[in-house]
Design a protein around this motif. Structure first.
Motif, PDB file in Angstrom:
ATOM      1  N   MET A   1      -4.598  -4.103   0.118  1.00 52.69           N
ATOM      2  CA  MET A   1      -4.838  -2.527  -0.366  1.00 52.69           C
ATOM      3  C   MET A   1      -4.616  -2.727  -1.929  1.00 52.69           C
TER       4      MET A   1
ATOM      5  N   TRP B   1      -5.745  -5.164  10.525  1.00 57.55           N
ATOM      6  CA  TRP B   1      -4.921  -5.059   9.359  1.00 57.55           C
ATOM      7  C   TRP B   1      -4.192  -6.243   9.253  1.00 57.55           C
TER       8      TRP B   1
ATOM      9  N   GLY C   1       4.058  -0.486   5.579  1.00 58.41           N
ATOM     10  CA  GLY C   1       2.777   0.214   5.098  1.00 58.41           C
ATOM     11  C   GLY C   1       2.718   1.167   3.859  1.00 58.41           C
TER      12      GLY C   1
ATOM     13  N   ASP D   1      12.709  -1.586   7.076  1.00 56.68           N
ATOM     14  CA  ASP D   1      11.667  -1.232   6.302  1.00 56.68           C
ATOM     15  C   ASP D   1      11.233  -2.318   5.537  1.00 56.68           C
ATOM     16  N   THR D   2      10.098  -2.971   5.904  1.00 56.45           N
ATOM     17  CA  THR D   2       9.491  -4.292   5.298  1.00 56.45           C
ATOM     18  C   THR D   2       8.509  -4.061   4.439  1.00 56.45           C
TER      19      THR D   2
ATOM     20  N   GLN E   1       2.417  -7.099   1.425  1.00 55.85           N
ATOM     21  CA  GLN E   1       0.835  -6.907   1.208  1.00 55.85           C
ATOM     22  C   GLN E   1      -0.160  -7.875   2.198  1.00 55.85           C
ATOM     23  N   THR E   2      -1.306  -7.417   2.224  1.00 56.56           N
ATOM     24  CA  THR E   2      -2.367  -8.584   2.838  1.00 56.56           C
ATOM     25  C   THR E   2      -2.247  -9.722   1.953  1.00 56.56           C
TER      26      THR E   2
ATOM     27  N   ASP F   1       2.469  -2.368  -7.382  1.00 53.73           N
ATOM     28  CA  ASP F   1       3.404  -1.249  -6.783  1.00 53.73           C
ATOM     29  C   ASP F   1       4.577  -1.047  -7.973  1.00 53.73           C
TER      30      ASP F   1
ATOM     31  N   ARG G   1       1.989   3.179  -5.678  1.00 51.93           N
ATOM     32  CA  ARG G   1       1.403   2.433  -6.501  1.00 51.93           C
ATOM     33  C   ARG G   1       1.200   2.923  -7.911  1.00 51.93           C
TER      34      ARG G   1
ATOM     35  N   LYS H   1      -2.327   4.813   5.510  1.00 55.17           N
ATOM     36  CA  LYS H   1      -1.989   4.739   4.127  1.00 55.17           C
ATOM     37  C   LYS H   1      -2.917   5.963   3.458  1.00 55.17           C
TER      38      LYS H   1
HETATM   39  C1  6R9 Z   1       1.388  -5.117   5.016  1.00 54.98           C
HETATM   40  C2  6R9 Z   1       0.519  -4.084   4.244  1.00 54.98           C
HETATM   41  C3  6R9 Z   1       0.020  -3.449   0.830  1.00 54.98           C
HETATM   42  C4  6R9 Z   1       0.523  -2.124   0.156  1.00 54.98           C
HETATM   43  C5  6R9 Z   1       1.685  -2.247  -0.721  1.00 54.98           C
HETATM   44  C6  6R9 Z   1       2.414  -1.041  -1.026  1.00 54.98           C
HETATM   45  C7  6R9 Z   1       2.395  -0.466   0.392  1.00 54.98           C
HETATM   46  C8  6R9 Z   1       3.543  -1.969   2.299  1.00 54.98           C
HETATM   47  C9  6R9 Z   1       5.657  -0.744   2.345  1.00 54.98           C
HETATM   48  C10 6R9 Z   1       4.844  -0.417   1.242  1.00 54.98           C
HETATM   49  C11 6R9 Z   1       6.465   1.011   0.399  1.00 54.98           C
HETATM   50  C12 6R9 Z   1       6.838  -0.462   2.278  1.00 54.98           C
HETATM   51  N1  6R9 Z   1       3.585  -0.874   1.409  1.00 54.98           N
HETATM   52  N2  6R9 Z   1       4.978  -1.804   3.133  1.00 54.98           N
HETATM   53  N3  6R9 Z   1       5.254   0.673   0.368  1.00 54.98           N
HETATM   54  N4  6R9 Z   1       7.475   0.410   1.396  1.00 54.98           N
HETATM   55  N5  6R9 Z   1       7.838  -0.947   3.298  1.00 54.98           N
HETATM   56  O1  6R9 Z   1       0.837  -3.039   4.163  1.00 54.98           O
HETATM   57  O2  6R9 Z   1      -0.299  -4.634   3.697  1.00 54.98           O
HETATM   58  O3  6R9 Z   1      -2.293  -2.997   3.662  1.00 54.98           O
HETATM   59  O4  6R9 Z   1      -2.388  -4.855   1.845  1.00 54.98           O
HETATM   60  O5  6R9 Z   1      -0.844  -2.868   1.976  1.00 54.98           O
HETATM   61  O6  6R9 Z   1       1.129  -1.181   0.899  1.00 54.98           O
HETATM   62  O7  6R9 Z   1       1.881  -0.110  -1.785  1.00 54.98           O
HETATM   63  O8  6R9 Z   1       1.301  -2.799  -2.137  1.00 54.98           O
HETATM   64  P1  6R9 Z   1      -1.729  -3.780   2.606  1.00 54.98           P
END
Ligand code: 6R9
Length: 643
Positions: A1, A321, A399, A423-424, A427-428, A511, A526, A620
């Motif tokens: 993303m 995903w 996510g 809360d993890t 990213q891809t 981010d 973002r 998202k």
């Molecule tokens: C695993 C995944 C990545 C983007 C990332 C951010 C958002 C993911 C988050 C989060 C806040 C969290 N993101 N986890 N924002 N707190 N715990 O989601 O991969 O689909 O590539 O998205 O998602 O903006 O940069 P992907």
């Protein structure tokens, strides 16, 4: 993303959100934790002193066919190569090695279809299915290095196909079952897929979606033509089969032997390509390889989810995903755990599907997304109470930013204030969890806490200098990590440009975040979604969090719209909770609430109450669609958008 922020003049953000609540782990959690606070401290020290030794130790927990020459080859950054010379196959670690242990007869997979049908597979059964299909793919002429597109929903056959493709050294590329013919065609083209695997149809929200039909439409659009198409039976709807190109899965595997050795891969051979929906239209294929990916995913899965053999682990993510790849398939299988898979819509046929599923299988670990949690909050705390959720011992989220109110709700009403809520952030592109608490960590609702041991993350300004505590800035990763992307498929320049050029020497996540005095990270959304209101830079996530903390608001998206005086003002798109109607008194109240929560800078302009928000399948909110509409601009690529 991840989208690349075009903000070279990026200045620090103001932080408006102040959360004081703290949750300490219970003594019993501490006593049982795989990684105790002392072990975690030691791991951090070790990783800091000698990161390569730290990751080498993680690699040694897995099975290899031949040892690596080096832990990390960093001779030509940013093209880092992990464990070069190492010989391995991730599928050996996910399947073959368990067949020689007590895990052989353990459940690998519990699958539930949307209509309520259920299938389970032991490790041995899954192993045999994978071997049969691996042999079938070979019979069809699929070879090491070939790309195979999987246009499939979450089915046992999807897992089987992923593992079979990887086992013979081919490269899988999953495309969300829900993407249009055009989006599918673009991905088949970019990957130059030799084979596409799909299903006749599947169930989603009470309807049958005819996937083979969409694939036929995609292939009629021209472009690259795959040599073969494999179709699995699922919904038993009529499909057209093209002679000499299309084959039924069931017929292919019938005659194949249930033994198939793993292809011996180099650590840096491709495992999969996963496309992220970029804003610009051209799909961006994120490449992951066998060696580093398996080390990073295996280590983080075990540490974060604290897994043990009796766990029933459910990651609600779609397999299409990255979360589905790393933490519904590869992570749990490498750990020999039982992973639950669900085909359909999370609210079908009723809003308690999630809770009833947890009770039905005795789920112990739930890994899910904020959007679903907020949706379920809307239905109230009575709904989960009707189900036995007492088996749960860990909760995870991924996510999007998990706002403190949703965090506290989940922790209290689902986690009985006993289950650690993790809360993890990742990213891809990162392939693995990067910033997250472990079960024994001290938790602050709304914070992703600290980078995992071995991960060096920081919050910086446009010049790459760290911003002071409690100011927001760009989140960057300063040193390579094992599961990092190997690049963008067929586009090395774009890889360098988008991720490694804005802050020299560091990986740009795209981010924004702030770090508090304890080093805890708070995600602000973002970088592209940052608002500039009267000179203050504010992350969209904070404004949204401020809004959803009001009981009338179920979900909110905030975007900046141009304003002659203040530069920009915030416009909010609000989904109201059950029992609330849009009314001028409520609008006034919400505006006042936001100022109370976040201070006088948080000025809301217009407010809209749409029926739904544009979202990806992974949950998202796609703010750029709302923004483009407000500004009368082109929306760009919307293939990833579901609702
Ligand atoms: C695993 C995944 C990545 C983007 C990332 C951010 C958002 C993911 C988050 C989060 C806040 C969290 N993101 N986890 N924002 N707190 N715990 O989601 O991969 O689909 O590539 O998205 O998602 O903006 O940069 P992907």
């Amino acid at each position: 993303m991840a989208e690349h922020p075009d903000t070279p003049d990026f200045a620090p953000l103001d932080s408006l959100l102040h959360e004081e609540r703290v949750f300490r782990p219970l003594p019993e959690t501490l006593a049982a934790a795989l990684v105790s606070p002392a072990r975690l401290r030691q791991a951090r020290e070790q990783a800091e002193a000698d990161p390569l030794a730290f990751w080498e130790e993680a690699a040694e927990e897995l099975d290899w066919f031949g040892r690596w020459d080096q832990v990390l080859d960093d001779a030509s950054p940013p093209f880092y190569r992990w464990f070069p010379g190492g010989r391995c196959n991730i599928v050996y670690n996910a399947l073959d090695r368990h067949i020689q242990t007590a895990a052989k007869n353990r459940l690998a997979l519990i699958w539930e279809g949307e209509p309520g049908d259920c299938r389970t597979l032991t490790y041995y059964e899954l192993f045999r299915h994978v071997n049969r299909f691996a042999n079938a793919l070979k019979s069809l002429g699929v070879r090491k290095g070939d790309r195979v597109v999987l246009y499939m929903p979450s089915l046992p056959e999807t897992v089987i196909a992923m593992l079979a493709v990887a086992k013979i050294g081919a490269v899988h590329s999953l495309v969300f079952a829900g993407y249009s013919a055009k989006a599918l065609k673009d991905r088949i083209d970019d990957a130059r897929a030799v084979c596409v695997i799909t299903v006749d149809g599947f169930y989603r929200n009470g309807r049958v979606l005819q996937l083979k039909q969409v694939l036929d439409d995609a292939l009629l659009l021209g472009g690259h033509a795959p040599e073969t198409v494999v179709v699995c039976h699922r919904a038993h709807v009529d499909v057209e089969m093209q002679d000499g190109r299309d084959y039924w899965y069931e017929e292919l595997v019938r005659a194949e032997r249930p033994q198939c050795p793993c292809e011996v891969m180099d650590s840096n051979d491709m495992l999969f390509v996963l496309y992220t929906s970029g804003a610009t239209g051209k799909p961006k294929g994120i490449v992951h390889t066998h060696g580093g990916y398996m080390v990073g995913v295996s280590r983080t899965f075990r540490w974060v989810f604290d897994i043990n053999p009796t766990d029933i682990y459910w990651c609600t993510a779609d397999l299409g995903w990255i979360t589905g790849h790393s933490y519904a398939v590869y992570g749990p299988l490498m750990a020999g755990a039982t992973t639950v898979l669900y085909e359909g819509h999370p609210l079908y046929p009723q809003a308690d599907r999630l809770w009833s599923t947890i009770a039905r299988y005795g789920v112990t670990i739930l890994y899910t997304v904020p959007t679903l949690i907020r949706m379920l909050m809307r239905f109230g705390k009575e709904l989960p109470r009707k189900h036995d959720l007492s088996t749960l011992r860990l909760l995870g989220s991924v996510g999007e930013p998990l706002n403190p109110e949703a965090w506290v709700w989940l922790h209290k009403h689902i986690g009985r204030q006993q289950c650690p809520l993790l809360d993890t952030w990742w990213q891809t592109e990162t392939g693995m969890i990067m910033v997250s608490p472990l079960p024994a960590s001290l938790l602050k609702p709304g914070s992703v806490t600290r980078p995992l041991p071995g991960i060096v993350a920081d919050v910086v300004d446009a010049a790459g200098a760290p911003v002071p505590p409690d100011k927001g800035g760009l989140l960057v990763i300063k040193t390579p990590w094992p599961a990092m992307l190997a690049g963008i498929y067929n586009d090395p320049d774009r890889y360098v440009e988008e991720y490694w050029s804005v802050i020299p020497g560091a990986y740009l996540t795209g981010d924004v975040a702030r770090k508090d005095e304890d080093g805890y990270l708070w995600m602000q959304g973002r970088a592209d979604d940052v608002l500039v209101i009267a000179g203050h830079r504010i992350g969209a996530a904070e404004l949204e969090s401020g809004l959803v903390s009001h009981k009338a608001v179920a979900e909110a998206a905030v975007v900046g719209v141009p304003d002659a005086i203040r530069g920009e003002v915030a416009k909010a798109f609000v989904i109201l909770a059950e029992g609330y109607e849009p009314a001028s008194a409520l609008i006034k109240e919400l505006k006042a609430h936001l100022k109370r929560e976040l201070g006088p800078v948080a000025v809301l302009g217009a407010m809209e109450f749409p029926a739904s928000l544009p979202k990806t399948r992974s949950g998202k909110i796609v703010r750029r669609i709302l923004k483009a509409r407000e500004r009368g601009e082109e929306v760009g690529d919307v293939t990833g958008v579901e609702e």
